[in-house]
Design a protein around this motif. Structure first.
Motif, PDB file in Angstrom:
ATOM      1  N   GLU A  71      11.161  -5.947  -2.927  1.00 49.48           N
ATOM      2  CA  GLU A  71      11.779  -6.239  -4.224  1.00 49.48           C
ATOM      3  C   GLU A  71      11.079  -7.402  -4.923  1.00 49.48           C
ATOM      4  OE1 GLU A  71      16.406  -5.035  -3.183  1.00 49.48           O
ATOM      5  OE2 GLU A  71      15.743  -7.105  -2.959  1.00 49.48           O
ATOM      6  N   GLU A  72      10.834  -8.477  -4.191  1.00 51.99           N
ATOM      7  CA  GLU A  72      10.183  -9.654  -4.770  1.00 51.99           C
ATOM      8  C   GLU A  72       8.764  -9.340  -5.227  1.00 51.99           C
ATOM      9  OE1 GLU A  72      11.096 -12.926  -5.470  1.00 51.99           O
ATOM     10  OE2 GLU A  72      13.088 -12.061  -5.240  1.00 51.99           O
ATOM     11  N   TYR A  73       8.039  -8.600  -4.408  1.00 55.44           N
ATOM     12  CA  TYR A  73       6.661  -8.248  -4.748  1.00 55.44           C
ATOM     13  C   TYR A  73       6.638  -7.403  -6.018  1.00 55.44           C
ATOM     14  CZ  TYR A  73       1.774  -7.805  -3.357  1.00 55.44           C
ATOM     15  OH  TYR A  73       0.419  -7.904  -3.297  1.00 55.44           O
ATOM     16  N   ALA A  74       7.566  -6.442  -6.106  1.00 63.07           N
ATOM     17  CA  ALA A  74       7.644  -5.595  -7.299  1.00 63.07           C
ATOM     18  C   ALA A  74       7.996  -6.430  -8.531  1.00 63.07           C
ATOM     19  CB  ALA A  74       8.675  -4.493  -7.089  1.00 63.07           C
ATOM     20  N   ARG A  75       8.914  -7.367  -8.361  1.00 61.95           N
ATOM     21  CA  ARG A  75       9.306  -8.226  -9.488  1.00 61.95           C
ATOM     22  C   ARG A  75       8.115  -9.041  -9.988  1.00 61.95           C
ATOM     23  NH1 ARG A  75      13.424 -10.480  -7.163  1.00 61.95           N
ATOM     24  NH2 ARG A  75      14.837  -8.911  -7.955  1.00 61.95           N
ATOM     25  N   ASN A  77       4.936  -8.338  -9.592  1.00 61.36           N
ATOM     26  CA  ASN A  77       3.980  -7.426 -10.227  1.00 61.36           C
ATOM     27  C   ASN A  77       4.416  -7.116 -11.652  1.00 61.36           C
ATOM     28  OD1 ASN A  77       1.941  -7.042  -8.312  1.00 61.36           O
ATOM     29  ND2 ASN A  77       3.201  -5.609  -7.167  1.00 61.36           N
ATOM     30  N   GLY A  78       5.704  -6.965 -11.856  1.00 59.98           N
ATOM     31  CA  GLY A  78       6.216  -6.740 -13.208  1.00 59.98           C
ATOM     32  C   GLY A  78       5.947  -7.928 -14.109  1.00 59.98           C
ATOM     33  N   HIS A  79       6.138  -9.129 -13.575  1.00 63.88           N
ATOM     34  CA  HIS A  79       5.847 -10.329 -14.362  1.00 63.88           C
ATOM     35  C   HIS A  79       4.367 -10.393 -14.724  1.00 63.88           C
ATOM     36  CE1 HIS A  79       9.506 -12.445 -12.347  1.00 63.88           C
ATOM     37  NE2 HIS A  79       9.879 -11.642 -13.327  1.00 63.88           N
ATOM     38  N   GLU A  85       0.031  -7.644 -20.540  1.00 62.73           N
ATOM     39  CA  GLU A  85       0.311  -6.994 -21.824  1.00 62.73           C
ATOM     40  C   GLU A  85       0.271  -7.989 -22.970  1.00 62.73           C
ATOM     41  OE1 GLU A  85       3.971  -4.802 -21.661  1.00 62.73           O
ATOM     42  OE2 GLU A  85       3.199  -3.397 -20.163  1.00 62.73           O
ATOM     43  N   SER A  86       0.734  -9.219 -22.737  1.00 63.46           N
ATOM     44  CA  SER A  86       0.726 -10.217 -23.810  1.00 63.46           C
ATOM     45  C   SER A  86      -0.703 -10.651 -24.148  1.00 63.46           C
ATOM     46  CB  SER A  86       1.571 -11.427 -23.425  1.00 63.46           C
ATOM     47  OG  SER A  86       0.953 -12.190 -22.428  1.00 63.46           O
TER      48      SER A  86
END
Length: 93
Positions: A71-75, A77-79, A85-86
């Motif tokens: 879960e933390e790794y996925a979070r 990666n999303g960040h 993207e920015s």
């Protein structure tokens, strides 16, 4: 780490590290984690309780720890994807 001397250490500790140094630190942490998971799997499997306890005295299982890390790794990666993207303006799928 002496947190009283530098409460923001985790925010600037790697400011002068090169990408190669940071990648090497990450690879080392991954290798240690894989070795510890393999050891725990050989000694009790996914239901083996952790050596360290929560403040209330309970111990999470290896299964809980692995799922939490996914879960933390996925979070994170999303960040990282939001940061990318920015910068480049390209949106993912």
């Amino acid at each position: 780490m002496d947190w009283a001397a530098d409460e923001d250490w985790d925010w600037h500790s790697a400011a002068d590290d090169t990408p190669e140094q940071l990648f090497a630190l990450w690879e080392s942490a991954v290798a240690r984690s894989r070795a510890l998971v393999a050891e725990a799997l050989a000694d009790g499997g996914l239901e083996r309780p952790a050596r360290r306890t929560w403040p209330d005295g309970r111990s999470p299982s290896l299964r809980w720890i692995v799922v939490h890390m996914i879960e933390e790794y996925a979070r994170h990666n999303g960040h990282a994807d939001l940061l990318r993207e920015s910068i480049d303006g390209q949106a993912g799928e």
